[in-house]
Design an enzyme around this catalytic site. Sequence first.
Site, PDB file in Angstrom:
ATOM      1  N   TYR A  11       0.821  -1.211   0.000  1.00  0.00           N
ATOM      2  CA  TYR A  11       0.000   0.000   0.000  1.00  0.00           C
ATOM      3  C   TYR A  11       0.856   1.263   0.000  1.00  0.00           C
ATOM      4  CZ  TYR A  11      -4.006  -2.983   1.290  1.00  0.00           C
ATOM      5  OH  TYR A  11      -4.989  -3.932   1.316  1.00  0.00           O
ATOM      6  N   VAL A  12       1.872   1.297   0.849  1.00  0.00           N
ATOM      7  CA  VAL A  12       2.695   2.497   0.952  1.00  0.00           C
ATOM      8  C   VAL A  12       3.514   2.705  -0.318  1.00  0.00           C
ATOM      9  CG1 VAL A  12       4.612   3.578   2.183  1.00  0.00           C
ATOM     10  CG2 VAL A  12       2.780   2.481   3.465  1.00  0.00           C
ATOM     11  N   CYS A 149       2.643   6.378  11.360  1.00  0.00           N
ATOM     12  CA  CYS A 149       1.432   7.149  11.048  1.00  0.00           C
ATOM     13  C   CYS A 149       0.730   7.671  12.294  1.00  0.00           C
ATOM     14  CB  CYS A 149       0.483   6.307  10.198  1.00  0.00           C
ATOM     15  SG  CYS A 149       0.090   4.686  10.879  1.00  0.00           S
ATOM     16  N   ASN A 317      -3.421   7.896   7.001  1.00  0.00           N
ATOM     17  CA  ASN A 317      -2.240   7.116   7.369  1.00  0.00           C
ATOM     18  C   ASN A 317      -1.348   6.766   6.185  1.00  0.00           C
ATOM     19  OD1 ASN A 317      -4.781   5.350   7.141  1.00  0.00           O
ATOM     20  ND2 ASN A 317      -3.152   3.876   6.764  1.00  0.00           N
TER      21      ASN A 317
END
Length: 350
Positions: A11-12, A149, A317
């Site tokens: 995801y990041v 985050c 986040n």
Amino acid sequence: MKVGVVGASGYVGGEILRLLVSHPHAEISMVTSRQYVGEYISRIQPSLKGFTDMTFSELDYDKLTDKCDLVFTAVPHGTAVDIVKALYDRGMKVIDLSADYRLHNPADYDKWYGWQHPHPELLEKSVFGVPELHREEIKKSQIVSCPGCMAVTSILGLYPLIKKKIIDTEHIIVDSKIGSSGAGAGTVSGTHHAMRSGVIRPYKPAKHRHTGEIEQELSIANGGKIKVSMSPHAVDIVRGILCTNHVFLNQPVSEMDLWKIYREQYQNEKFIRLIRDKKGFYKFPDPKFVVGSNFCDVGFDIDEDNNRIVVLSASDNLMKGAAGSAIQNMNVMAGFNEMEGIAYSPLTPV
């Protein structure tokens, strides 16, 4: 600037690529993934279809050094520690999104992560990547470590009060709510939809590892050690964090005093929005209204009966809590306009 991304299948990493493909001064030169070598990036990150025809490469330090001016490392905690060292030794600028270089004291890795740091000499060279607090150090650094985050969201809410020394630094309570994307793209039984949907689930209610980052940064602001009690909860949203921070006053403070403190600290910060409205439904920070943006919204309320301030801070986040901060740090390091590539308004509704 030619950039590489190590570990871009999660995801990041995907969010970093999403921001980079539209960045006016960045060219993606190399993207690695141990699992998907040779696969088209858009097959794993489908939102990038039509934006890039690149494929994932294997991790090759010589090729990264030849092709890139700066490298983002978006790999799991404990995995980045040797990758960052290898890139640093080759003279590369590195922005790390793991926890492997966030803490300055080597002993804190044993306390919060349960392992000894193999390269403690690099911890003092790494800058904690919050431009609102460490902009000048980031400009000169070769290694920047992006914050956790929940850590950055609570730090930005509490920092002005700590700096002004108006609260009890022995009793700081951080109550965090975070969406499912905070768990990453990997799956365990508790992250499947049937078990994750509809929950308000506490996890690691004491001694969560982000506590170490919060204590580190707020202790620097305080000029002495402080203590933080943090408890996170998984909630039924995909993206977003809300930190409800409870602090107790050591002197009388009015609402106008608090407004002045926050405005003085953040008046020139483009990604900090102060939210405390007298009217309407949306009177305080709400993670729903930061999704897709690099903003951290901060607000407060005063509990006079208990000499307490409730500081509310909200962020996405995957943006301010990860990829957005990473691009902001890149802009600072390279001397670009700090808002380049991340000047997006939040997505509403989501």
